[in-house]
Design a protein around this motif. Sequence first.
Motif, PDB file in Angstrom:
ATOM      1  N   SER A   1      32.066  17.184  11.554  1.00 30.39           N
ATOM      2  CA  SER A   1      31.022  16.777  10.606  1.00 30.39           C
ATOM      3  C   SER A   1      31.609  16.399   9.252  1.00 30.39           C
ATOM      4  CB  SER A   1      30.000  17.901  10.435  1.00 30.39           C
ATOM      5  OG  SER A   1      29.194  18.043  11.587  1.00 30.39           O
ATOM      6  N   ARG A   2      32.631  17.122   8.812  1.00 32.46           N
ATOM      7  CA  ARG A   2      33.213  16.835   7.496  1.00 32.46           C
ATOM      8  C   ARG A   2      33.823  15.433   7.455  1.00 32.46           C
ATOM      9  NH1 ARG A   2      36.306  22.642   6.432  1.00 32.46           N
ATOM     10  NH2 ARG A   2      34.464  23.810   5.705  1.00 32.46           N
ATOM     11  N   LYS A   3      34.571  15.060   8.488  1.00 35.88           N
ATOM     12  CA  LYS A   3      35.210  13.745   8.514  1.00 35.88           C
ATOM     13  C   LYS A   3      34.171  12.632   8.631  1.00 35.88           C
ATOM     14  CE  LYS A   3      39.684  15.295  10.279  1.00 35.88           C
ATOM     15  NZ  LYS A   3      40.677  15.219  11.391  1.00 35.88           N
ATOM     16  N   PHE A   4      33.119  12.875   9.434  1.00 32.21           N
ATOM     17  CA  PHE A   4      32.075  11.864   9.548  1.00 32.21           C
ATOM     18  C   PHE A   4      31.358  11.676   8.218  1.00 32.21           C
ATOM     19  CE2 PHE A   4      27.890  10.187  10.483  1.00 32.21           C
ATOM     20  CZ  PHE A   4      28.151   9.214  11.440  1.00 32.21           C
ATOM     21  N   PHE A   5      31.111  12.783   7.542  1.00 38.42           N
ATOM     22  CA  PHE A   5      30.454  12.711   6.230  1.00 38.42           C
ATOM     23  C   PHE A   5      31.301  11.907   5.246  1.00 38.42           C
ATOM     24  CE2 PHE A   5      29.809  14.589   1.963  1.00 38.42           C
ATOM     25  CZ  PHE A   5      28.475  14.260   1.784  1.00 38.42           C
ATOM     26  N   ASP A   6      32.606  12.138   5.236  1.00 42.58           N
ATOM     27  CA  ASP A   6      33.484  11.396   4.327  1.00 42.58           C
ATOM     28  C   ASP A   6      33.451   9.900   4.625  1.00 42.58           C
ATOM     29  OD1 ASP A   6      34.210  13.746   3.092  1.00 42.58           O
ATOM     30  OD2 ASP A   6      36.085  13.982   4.212  1.00 42.58           O
ATOM     31  N   GLU A   7      33.500   9.554   5.919  1.00 43.79           N
ATOM     32  CA  GLU A   7      33.453   8.139   6.301  1.00 43.79           C
ATOM     33  C   GLU A   7      32.116   7.521   5.919  1.00 43.79           C
ATOM     34  OE1 GLU A   7      35.742   6.132   7.708  1.00 43.79           O
ATOM     35  OE2 GLU A   7      37.306   7.675   7.782  1.00 43.79           O
ATOM     36  N   ALA A   8      31.050   8.290   6.128  1.00 38.26           N
ATOM     37  CA  ALA A   8      29.714   7.778   5.833  1.00 38.26           C
ATOM     38  C   ALA A   8      29.503   7.587   4.335  1.00 38.26           C
ATOM     39  CB  ALA A   8      28.655   8.731   6.394  1.00 38.26           C
ATOM     40  N   LYS A   9      30.033   8.500   3.536  1.00 34.18           N
ATOM     41  CA  LYS A   9      29.910   8.349   2.077  1.00 34.18           C
ATOM     42  C   LYS A   9      30.677   7.125   1.596  1.00 34.18           C
ATOM     43  CE  LYS A   9      28.043  10.531  -0.445  1.00 34.18           C
ATOM     44  NZ  LYS A   9      26.650  10.393  -0.933  1.00 34.18           N
ATOM     45  N   ASP A  10      31.853   6.892   2.199  1.00 31.74           N
ATOM     46  CA  ASP A  10      32.637   5.709   1.831  1.00 31.74           C
ATOM     47  C   ASP A  10      31.896   4.421   2.185  1.00 31.74           C
ATOM     48  OD1 ASP A  10      34.648   7.292   0.858  1.00 31.74           O
ATOM     49  OD2 ASP A  10      35.919   7.132   2.638  1.00 31.74           O
ATOM     50  N   ALA A  11      31.071   4.498   3.242  1.00 30.57           N
ATOM     51  CA  ALA A  11      30.289   3.331   3.651  1.00 30.57           C
ATOM     52  C   ALA A  11      28.941   3.278   2.938  1.00 30.57           C
ATOM     53  CB  ALA A  11      30.067   3.359   5.160  1.00 30.57           C
ATOM     54  N   ASP A  12      28.742   4.219   2.004  1.00 30.28           N
ATOM     55  CA  ASP A  12      27.526   4.256   1.185  1.00 30.28           C
ATOM     56  C   ASP A  12      26.268   4.483   2.021  1.00 30.28           C
ATOM     57  OD1 ASP A  12      26.433   4.303  -1.360  1.00 30.28           O
ATOM     58  OD2 ASP A  12      25.828   2.188  -1.282  1.00 30.28           O
ATOM     59  N   LEU A  13      26.389   5.334   3.055  1.00 24.30           N
ATOM     60  CA  LEU A  13      25.219   5.667   3.871  1.00 24.30           C
ATOM     61  C   LEU A  13      24.378   6.736   3.179  1.00 24.30           C
ATOM     62  CD1 LEU A  13      26.506   5.886   7.554  1.00 24.30           C
ATOM     63  CD2 LEU A  13      25.630   3.914   6.310  1.00 24.30           C
ATOM     64  N   ASP A  14      23.111   6.793   3.568  1.00 22.19           N
ATOM     65  CA  ASP A  14      22.206   7.848   3.119  1.00 22.19           C
ATOM     66  C   ASP A  14      22.458   9.062   4.013  1.00 22.19           C
ATOM     67  OD1 ASP A  14      20.190   9.532   2.379  1.00 22.19           O
ATOM     68  OD2 ASP A  14      18.543   8.138   2.805  1.00 22.19           O
ATOM     69  N   ILE A  15      23.286   9.971   3.564  1.00 19.82           N
ATOM     70  CA  ILE A  15      23.692  11.087   4.417  1.00 19.82           C
ATOM     71  C   ILE A  15      23.751  12.377   3.611  1.00 19.82           C
ATOM     72  CG2 ILE A  15      26.175  10.677   4.069  1.00 19.82           C
ATOM     73  CD1 ILE A  15      26.508  11.508   7.070  1.00 19.82           C
ATOM     74  N   GLN A  16      23.359  13.467   4.265  1.00 20.62           N
ATOM     75  CA  GLN A  16      23.376  14.799   3.672  1.00 20.62           C
ATOM     76  C   GLN A  16      24.139  15.730   4.607  1.00 20.62           C
ATOM     77  OE1 GLN A  16      19.456  16.449   3.168  1.00 20.62           O
ATOM     78  NE2 GLN A  16      20.179  18.326   2.168  1.00 20.62           N
ATOM     79  N   HIS A  17      24.983  16.580   4.055  1.00 20.93           N
ATOM     80  CA  HIS A  17      25.774  17.502   4.870  1.00 20.93           C
ATOM     81  C   HIS A  17      25.568  18.924   4.373  1.00 20.93           C
ATOM     82  CE1 HIS A  17      29.955  19.019   6.342  1.00 20.93           C
ATOM     83  NE2 HIS A  17      28.990  19.356   7.165  1.00 20.93           N
TER      84      HIS A  17
END
Length: 612
Positions: free
Chosen positions: A564-580
């Motif tokens: 989950s941590r790595k996916f969150f980092d990738e998603a934040k870099d892609a500017d996704l609407d994501i919460q962890h």
Amino acid sequence: MFQHATVSPDGKMIAAVYNGKDGPSVVVSPFASRKVAVVARLSKSKDRIDGLTWVNSERIVISASYPKLSYGGYTRVNRMYAVNKDGTDVVLLQDKKAKNRPDWMDVLSTTRIVSLLEKDKKHILIQAYDEKDEGWSVFKVNVYDSDYEKLFVNKYKVSSWYANGDGQVVLGVQYDGNNNKKDTINIWHRTNNNDEWKLLHSRKLYDSTTFTPIKVDGNKAIVLTDHELYRQALWSYDIPSGKFEKVLFSHDKYDVDSALLSPDQSKVIGAVYYDHFRRNHFFDPNENNIHNKVAKIFSQYETSIVDFSLDRSKVLVLAVKDNSPPKYFWLDQQANKAGVWFSKYPHLENKPLANVEAFEFETQDKMLLNGYLTMPNNSDGKPPLIVYPHGGPNARDYQYFDPYVQYFANKGYAVLQVNFRGSTGFGNSYETAGYREWGAKMQSDVYEAVDWLATQNKVDMSKVCFVGASYGGYVALTAAAEKPNDYKCIVSVAGVSDVKALADTAYLMPTLRSFVENTIGHPKVDDDVNNMREISPINYVKNIKAPILLIHGAKDTRVSIKQSRKFFDEAKDADLDIQHIEYEFGTHFLDENDNRLSAFKEIGEFLEKHLN
């Protein structure tokens, strides 16, 4: 609130685990009474109680575990304690010689009761790791002073030992991972404690008949196997001839899940299988009569016998429905009386919960699949939909009450569950059809279930959210990447985002290598590695449009929180609407009280924001 309930041999007491605000506790209650006394309490957040066993009518063995960091990830370390029913004389069942062993050996500390020694109420047989044998050995253990006596040397690197009804260790299962072609399971046998071990049976994993010993009775072994029937069944195996003798119990549609053991665990008395609910089949007509009596008394519920006293006079029953939480009932056959003990979820009793309906549909490639649809009560019009794929993937959904499903339905959402190919319990062909189908046919089965539901005209298909845990979290994240315009939101609890990383980690364990190679792919073969990358949602975050909620426990021992941590980092870099959201003491199942309550609240608020 209550789980792992069990009846004392004399039928006078019930022991159970009580999950309260102060953490897990072992409690006892006089049979047919609702008075409860705390026997032992474990550390809040850190410890989990995995089971309770009455050694005799006065003494209880507690199996517990906690997560420990090892080689970059967490593993569960288990411990056994013994305690009197009044809470006195608590003893850690640990070999005194092992107290000074290095910390890394804790990861090998898994212990298991091999025999309760019916004629010896002060001792039990325990399987525990022995440094001298570099493997698991059997010890005779005094449950009052934790004195350990090693019974024999483990010459064959056996990892699981089994005893007969007399408490003699006569069967051992050895995993041989040195075969270059196929990993092998070897079954070792001897007639008694004084005999020499002989190789009884060998099989190649995923290439021959399954063979899981349950008990040995004389020169016969009772085995759970898919021999001839291509689904799990209970067979009698003749040891001298090395041949399967006869089927003790099978079902023409479902796998046998497990064997039913006598209260002293010395004999196999029946079999368990699941259709939509658990079904118990007893070999002895007298046992079946008790079961039929229970079913008649509690006819409005799906019932199963949890435990009974040695003389069968005191019976503990678990009763449940799709829209009613599981609850324990007691039955006193001598007094001809019955009553309710406690509900597992007492605050949900007498609440209007939703019905769970079974369905079947045929996929485009003509495979008949099954699943469940839960519609919310008192819905105005067509409700939004939660697609809720199960974890595993080698698992399945049932029609039983499920706290997650009922929570979603209570919020006004329909819930779709599908036993996609690869699910267990429906025979070999159903399960093996899912091998190496991560992100492929197992995924498309879920999409096709959604398409089937759309034809039923029951839900609002413009408001659909995927929610999944573990493998179900992988399905949810994959759906977000593959169908970015179809779903309003995604929730992944302890989900897999990088299949290659998961396979690499699992492959470090020799006993998991065949499983990984056959069901996912070989992490050291280029074509398989390329496929794992292609089916990993972490590599497609730029395709995703839906908002995502990630929830993960930091002490997860099944799916690393790094997923989950790595996916969150990738998603934040892609500017996704994501919460962890991370929980410091969170397990894979978020089975600690505060974590579970918080997770429900966070998921509920996330769904309300994006589906209403």
